[in-house]
Design an enzyme around this catalytic site. Sequence first.
Site, PDB file in Angstrom:
ATOM      1  N   SER A 103     -50.901 -23.118 -37.227  1.00 54.37           N
ATOM      2  CA  SER A 103     -49.839 -22.144 -37.012  1.00 54.37           C
ATOM      3  C   SER A 103     -49.445 -22.050 -35.535  1.00 54.37           C
ATOM      4  CB  SER A 103     -50.284 -20.785 -37.564  1.00 54.37           C
ATOM      5  OG  SER A 103     -49.233 -19.862 -37.599  1.00 54.37           O
ATOM      6  N   ASP A 246     -42.774 -20.423 -35.141  1.00 57.74           N
ATOM      7  CA  ASP A 246     -44.036 -20.916 -34.611  1.00 57.74           C
ATOM      8  C   ASP A 246     -44.290 -22.310 -35.180  1.00 57.74           C
ATOM      9  OD1 ASP A 246     -44.531 -20.055 -37.199  1.00 57.74           O
ATOM     10  OD2 ASP A 246     -46.590 -19.488 -36.782  1.00 57.74           O
ATOM     11  N   ASP A 248     -45.921 -23.739 -37.597  1.00 55.35           N
ATOM     12  CA  ASP A 248     -45.763 -24.061 -39.020  1.00 55.35           C
ATOM     13  C   ASP A 248     -44.645 -23.256 -39.673  1.00 55.35           C
ATOM     14  OD1 ASP A 248     -47.064 -21.589 -39.087  1.00 55.35           O
ATOM     15  OD2 ASP A 248     -48.267 -22.112 -40.835  1.00 55.35           O
ATOM     16  N   ASP A 250     -44.070 -20.142 -40.366  1.00 58.51           N
ATOM     17  CA  ASP A 250     -44.257 -19.027 -41.299  1.00 58.51           C
ATOM     18  C   ASP A 250     -43.960 -17.691 -40.616  1.00 58.51           C
ATOM     19  OD1 ASP A 250     -46.514 -18.792 -39.710  1.00 58.51           O
ATOM     20  OD2 ASP A 250     -47.935 -18.688 -41.376  1.00 58.51           O
TER      21      ASP A 250
END
Length: 453
Positions: A103, A246, A248, A250
Amino acid sequence: MRLFGTDGVRGLANRDVTAELALQLGGAAAQVLGASGEFAGHRPRAVIGRDPRVSGEFLSAAVAAGLASSGVDVVNLGVLPTPALAHLVGAMDMDLGVMISASHNPMPDNGIKFFARGGFKLPDTVEDEIEQRLGGEWERPVGGDVGRMRTDTGTAAQQYVEHLVASIGTTADFRPLEGLRIAVDAANGAASQVGPDGLREAGADVVVINASPDGRNINEKAGSTHPEQLQAVVVAAEADFGVAFDGDADRCLAVDHGGALVDGDQLLGILARALKDEGRLPGDTLVVTVMSNLGLLLAMRDAGITTVQTGVGDRYVLEEMRAHGYGLGGEQSGHIILADHATTGDGVLTALHLAARVKATGRRLSDLAGDVPRLPQTLVNVKGVDKARAGDDDGVLAAVAAAETQLGETGRVLLRPSGTEPLVRVMVEAATQTQADGVADTLAAVVRDRLAL
């Protein structure tokens, strides 16, 4: 210490999160889900995705090998956002999804998180069962019973983008974001392509930065954890606003036309008001975490919207939403779950719905964010301490009690061990920024002194 944190297994790649661990996790997950009856009556299938980190290449291969050796057929989707992987688990009728990502963490870290059928993160109890199975003996399938592996040709990414743009009513004849100029900081991460693509297909004029991942530059002075570059670009490009993802994708944060940051709490407030106005906010309720700013809670009360608070982590927000049928929830960090369209936080989806609200109201983002004022808040991350003792050390507890007495009803204190990093977070809200800074610094010093390793 529990292997799984609030967002899967995470740590320094090839030291904490190794190929051996990834191999075992893949096999153990298949065994646990198989024993629970999830694969009954059919040959199990799984999808694997990753963010662009270099370590994701060998870790995804290891997880795939563990799954295939357990009799699971595997489709490798390559680089995709975490919410894309979650969506595609359901859309492709898969039994399991595995995302390789850390992440917002620095590039050397990586992580492994699992999604069950339907695209929902595994409950803590199932993760604990997987952990218990690691390294154990089991009967391996042989011959034609072992799993097969194939690589997706890119159709999954386009399927995800089509899902995103359809969620705001985009059609061949209607592009709802026409006329908006939006700056996008993709953090050199997993949404470097699908993020800008989604906004463009919905009609926006998109200015893109940090969308050239090379495996090593993910999150490096970019994205939602470093919005400074986006703030400058929004002003220079005369954009209506900007969004930052960010690694990833999410999570999503925003920047208004003047370069001011709009955090996840304010985005939640804006989207909650939008859904309530449309009669699509179930129970007129918004689900947030204990980290959410008091300003959001007060603004929602004034708007006739109830707030329900959970522990930190979008998985706990989602559990509360699913238990009571709520439609919107999230975190100050920008994890925002729109339950009608996603099973986890989705930064690109958030950006699209934020843009749709800006366009529909004709108001600037700064005006919409002004409806959700923030009380002064200070967050200090105290590193190099034993986070496991944060909740029971007498000296720390006494310092927290003294701070709460000092603040009275004008503020609050929250002390929380990180679920993904070796540190303790000290958060203080107060009537003034000076008071919040002072109380936070005092508490952080106590934590650092009392819990030093």
